[in-house]
Structures are given as C-alpha cells and as structure tokens.
Design an enzyme around this catalytic site. Sequence first.
Site, short mmCIF file in Angstrom:
data_model
loop_
_atom_site.label_atom_id
_atom_site.label_comp_id
_atom_site.label_asym_id
_atom_site.label_seq_id
_atom_site.Cartn_x
_atom_site.Cartn_y
_atom_site.Cartn_z
N TYR A 144 41.11 35.42 32.26
CA TYR A 144 41.33 34.52 33.39
C TYR A 144 42.17 33.31 33.00
O TYR A 144 42.82 32.72 33.84
CB TYR A 144 39.98 34.01 33.94
CG TYR A 144 39.34 34.89 34.97
CD1 TYR A 144 39.13 36.25 34.73
CD2 TYR A 144 38.91 34.36 36.18
CE1 TYR A 144 38.52 37.04 35.68
CE2 TYR A 144 38.30 35.14 37.13
CZ TYR A 144 38.10 36.49 36.88
OH TYR A 144 37.48 37.26 37.83
N LYS B 237 34.34 46.32 25.18
CA LYS B 237 35.19 47.52 25.15
C LYS B 237 35.74 47.60 23.74
O LYS B 237 36.96 47.62 23.51
CB LYS B 237 36.28 47.40 26.23
CG LYS B 237 37.13 48.64 26.43
CD LYS B 237 36.39 49.81 27.06
CE LYS B 237 37.24 51.06 27.06
NZ LYS B 237 36.49 52.28 27.47
N ASP C 188 32.45 50.57 30.45
CA ASP C 188 32.50 51.70 31.40
C ASP C 188 31.13 52.37 31.50
O ASP C 188 30.66 52.70 32.59
CB ASP C 188 33.60 52.72 31.00
CG ASP C 188 33.59 53.08 29.53
OD1 ASP C 188 32.87 52.43 28.73
OD2 ASP C 188 34.31 54.02 29.15
N ASP D 80 32.73 39.60 36.04
CA ASP D 80 33.13 39.52 37.45
C ASP D 80 32.92 40.87 38.12
O ASP D 80 32.33 40.96 39.20
CB ASP D 80 34.61 39.11 37.54
CG ASP D 80 35.09 39.05 38.96
OD1 ASP D 80 34.38 38.45 39.79
OD2 ASP D 80 36.17 39.61 39.26
N ASP E 147 29.50 42.18 40.86
CA ASP E 147 29.59 42.69 42.23
C ASP E 147 28.81 44.00 42.35
O ASP E 147 28.14 44.26 43.35
CB ASP E 147 31.05 42.95 42.65
CG ASP E 147 31.70 41.73 43.30
OD1 ASP E 147 31.30 40.60 42.96
OD2 ASP E 147 32.59 41.92 44.15
C1 IPM Z 1 33.51 35.28 41.49
C2 IPM Z 1 34.80 35.38 42.26
C3 IPM Z 1 35.85 34.50 41.58
C4 IPM Z 1 36.05 35.05 40.18
C5 IPM Z 1 37.19 34.40 42.33
C6 IPM Z 1 37.00 33.86 43.73
C7 IPM Z 1 38.17 33.57 41.58
O1 IPM Z 1 35.19 36.70 42.38
O2 IPM Z 1 33.00 34.16 41.31
O3 IPM Z 1 32.99 36.32 41.10
O4 IPM Z 1 36.81 36.02 39.98
O5 IPM Z 1 35.45 34.49 39.25
MG MG Z 2 33.78 38.10 41.67
#
Ligand code: IPM
Ligand code: MG
Length: 361
Positions: free
Chosen positions: A141, A191, A223, A247, A251
């Site tokens: 990042y 990884k 993975d 990240d 999710d």
């Molecule tokens: C998260 C989001 C952020 C990230 C974005 C909005 C920059 O996806 O906090 O998970 O990638 O960190």
């Molecule tokens: Mg995110």
Amino acid sequence: MKLQVLVLAGDGIGGEVTREAVRVLRHVAGKWNHTLTLTEGLLGAVAIHKTGTPLPDETARLAEAADATLMGAVGLPEFDNAPPDKRPERGLLGLRQKLGVYANLRPVRAYPSLLGSSPLKNDRVEGTDMIIVRELTGGIYYGTPRGISGSGAEERAVNTMTYSRPEIERVTRMAFHLAGGRRKKVTSIDKSNVLENSQLWRRVVIETAREFPAIELEHMLVDNCAMQLVLNPRRFDVVLTENMFGDILSDEGAVLAGSIGMLPSASIGDRKPSGAWVGLYEPVHGSAPDIAGQNKANPLGAVGSVAAMLEYSFGLKDEAAAVNSAIERVLQSGKVTADLQPRGKPATTDEVGEAICAAIG
Ligand code: IPM
Ligand code: MG
C-alpha cells in the site's frame, strides 16, 4: 472521564452509520457520566469536493489532537478512474500513516442469531471466533517505487511490497498479546513460497514469537488461508498478516459472520503517555454508494467500532461490554437491516441505533 472524539463521516453510507454510532457513544457517555466532546472533520470524497484534497491538514491536525477518531467510509464511483493519489481512499491511507496506527484488528464472530445469514452451512460457521490482525501502515500500500510510466506497448506499472524488521516485529507483538487473552494461537499468513517479502515476514514472526512461549504459532500460505476460512473457520484464533493479504482476507471473514456490515475494526498504534492507545475506529465495509441516503445501511459495524474505541482508547471495559451485549440482543430481537435478511420487515439504520441504545438501557 473526558472523551475527545473526532468523527469523520466520509462518503456514501458513512454519514448514516456514524450518526448511529455517535448516538450510541452519547448514550454510553450519558449513562456512565463521561464528558464527551465531539468534533467533526472532512475525509475522502467529501473533503476533495470541499477542499481539493482527500486529507486536509485540518483533519490531520484534529485527529492528532483527539483521543480517538471514528471514521465512516471513504470512496465514490466518480473517482473510479482517478489516479491513486487523487482518490478519496488516499485520505484514509494518509490518516492511518499520520496516526501511526500499524495494527488493524478485525474480529470475526459468528453470532448465533445470524447463522442463517452466513453463506456457509451453519455447522461449518457455528462457533467461529477469530481476530484478524492486519499490518496497516506498510507493505504494498505504501511501498515505493510505485506508479505508471511509458506509453503504448512500453506502458508499465510498478508497486513495491516492502517490510522492515521493526514493522513486522511490532505488529507480531500486538497479535501475540491479543492471543494471550484468547485461545493462545497465532496463525501467521504469508506467501513465502514465492515472495522474499514473505520470507522475511515468516523469519521475523518466528523470532519474535520466542518472546511468547505460551502461545502456539503456525504458518499458512495466503491462498490456503482463503480456502481454510470457508472450509473450517473455527480453526483460527488470531490471524496475523500483512496489509494487502489482510485487506482481502478480512472481507472474506466478514461475510462468514453474516454480512460485511457487521464487522468493526480498531486501528491502533503505540500508547500515548496517558497509557491510551492511539486509535482510529472504522467499520470494515465500504461507502456502498448504491444504498447511500436511504436509511437502510447496517450501522452495527460502526457501533461495534465504538465498542472497540471504548475498550482500547479509553480502557472502558464495562461500557464496551455493554455495547457488545446490546448488539447481540438486538440481533436476537430480529430488529436488523435488510443485509441480514430478517424474517419480518427490515429495520432502518436509525431504528437499529435506537434499539442499541434501548438495549444498553
Ligand atoms: C479497508 C478498505 C481500505 C483498504 C480502502 C478503502 C482504502 O478496503 O479498510 O479494508 O484497502 O485498507
Ligand atoms: Mg478492505
């Protein structure tokens, strides 16, 4: 206690969910006699529209002065084709870096009343209780060189995944401290079969883990982790990983718990002289522009982030526990937003916020 909190509603549903989170924070402050001072600032697309930059200096100043910051969400589709440094997201990344909040804690829990909303079969997801510790201020990042250069067939893009030993050590210590108060197991994700970066990660994690002999450490390739999260999520206690893997995996973890709208997060750095953690609290979900302004977003990720703030930045464990137990009771009552597929009519964002306050009492 004096609680000085900066609220950065941001974009899309950010305003709606932070409004309910603030309602809960005020309620808690009133009930336990804390003096709450709230300030507001601009971050993300709304900041670009009003000031030309996603992280105005004023916002950075307010965040550094506050005890804790509550963020809603950033991002709008109109910026989809903008270069990364002109996007709303850059504001959030800049703020994380400015505050030095290098550890992002994302708890994933399967609430019994939400099992039906999980995409997994109930017997798989039942009992899931993990916390993802995502490194937040390093890795791909932030690494340089980065950018797009050349044109035509010569056009190319570069990003750099970089970690230093101290960056890995400090987030590893955070993960192991947390594991000490839980089931005493850390799964470090990398990884290392392909990336040098991950080889250093694994080596430093192993060395740092020697400081914590009571905690079990295992390693897993990213993975495989993505697969194990759906095959057997119960096997995880603390999941430690670098920025981008975290990240992506968080999710995936979020939706196991029923809806990404449920997942809170705490981004913390070092302790201030007062002993409080520097903290930025943000739900994991995005700005969801498709449902913005309709009073139907799930505010529980934001409300859970308030609970995390009470616990980590203010050390108010009873208050945090009261908020978390109110979340559980509201889930059981079925007064939940559409993303959780309630049997009856879905509740609105503010009805859920009111229900949380009523449940706190
Ligand atoms: C998260 C989001 C952020 C990230 C974005 C909005 C920059 O996806 O906090 O998970 O990638 O960190
Ligand atoms: Mg995110």
